[in-house]
Design a protein around this motif. Structure first.
Motif: not given
Length: 304
Positions: A72-76, A189-192
């Motif tokens: 939810q918050f990743l895509f939002l 991890v995705a952010s890194a």
């Protein structure tokens, strides 16, 4: 509902509507994926230390965390960073209600009444209209990302429901707090990988300066006020009344979100978008209404 509890429900809607302004402020300081992970990390640490783990199947706890807290918050946040207007995001995210009904019907074979199907159709028509208006301005991607966030919320709702169904004397607030343990690792991890390993942490260091106070306030609001305080009040109302009595108050969230965005951020949605937004709210209201002669006991949503 008593007058006091109706007022409490309105307060929650206002807090959740203002949540979108806090997201806007936070995204001016933090990379979007990192902010999504940091918001959950702030809650995950005290949850691990102070909150008893709810006795629910691990698969549903992880599913709740991945759907509601991660996707939810990743895509939002990606949608907001890509240019989704804050007020419109608070509206489009309400698609989680119809998505929850659809997923429940498809995956859990739950019964959906004709009135609810009609509400889903109306809400989808409104959302398609908004997407077409945005497409004319070459801005359809932010709408799609926000809809994916709503779909993540809906999948989290199903896992939340199954966790409470299969668990033993589940405290919904404990379940929500433990949900936050799941998202930090995949999101950070995705952010890194995508945003750089140091980018977000540099922003965290700057947050404790005078210029970074808005970022600190945003993070505190997202984590403590919107999730813990408002979530606790909403949970108390859900325990006191049937979900069908409480849930419609969440439709005040996009009203507050759009009003605050217009006043504080100067957003001006078009007349077509406002009309389509009213159609979406009406459709969600019809779709969220419980079937007649059916007692509703599930807690279906925890708002962003």
């Amino acid at each position: 509902m008593t007058v006091r509890d109706r007022g409490l429900a309105v307060v929650v809607a206002v807090l959740w509507g203002a949540n979108f302004i806090a997201m806007h402020v936070g995204l001016e300081y933090f990379p979007p994926i990192f902010l999504a992970g940091l918001r959950m990390l702030v809650l995950a640490v005290p949850a691990l230390v102070f909150v008893p783990r709810p006795r629910v199947p691990l698969r549903w706890l992880i599913g709740f965390g991945l759907g509601f807290g991660t996707l939810q918050f990743l895509f939002l946040f990606l949608g907001l960073r890509a240019g989704m207007p804050v007020g419109l995001a608070s509206l489009v995210l309400q698609a989680s209600g119809p998505f929850t009904l659809l997923l429940g019907a498809l995956l859990l074979r739950e019964r959906v009444s004709g009135r609810q199907w009609a509400g889903i159709g109306v809400a989808v028509a409104g959302l398609v209209t908004i997407a077409l208006v945005r497409a004319q301005a070459a801005a359809v991607l932010p709408v799609v990302l926000t809809l994916l966030g709503a779909l993540g919320w809906a999948s989290g709702n199903l896992c939340n429901r199954l966790a409470q169904r299969d668990g033993d004397r589940v405290d919904p607030l404990h379940l929500t707090m433990w949900m936050t343990v799941v998202p930090p690792v995949p999101l950070l991890v995705a952010s890194a990988v995508v945003e750089g390993p140091a980018t977000g942490w540099i922003a965290v260091g700057a947050m404790f300066s005078w210029d970074g106070l808005p970022a600190l306030a945003s993070l505190g609001y997202l984590s403590v006020v919107a999730t813990v305080v408002a979530g606790a009040m909403w949970t108390a109302l859900m325990r006191r009344y049937p979900a069908g009595v409480v849930a419609p108050h969440s439709l005040l969230v996009p009203v507050v979100g759009m009003a605050l965005a217009m006043v504080l951020l100067g957003e001006r949605p078009s007349v077509v978008e406002l009309v389509a937004g009213a159609v979406v709210v009406g459709g969600v209201l019809a779709a969220s209404a419980p079937a007649r002669r059916r007692r509703v006991t599930d807690v279906d949503a925890t708002v962003a």
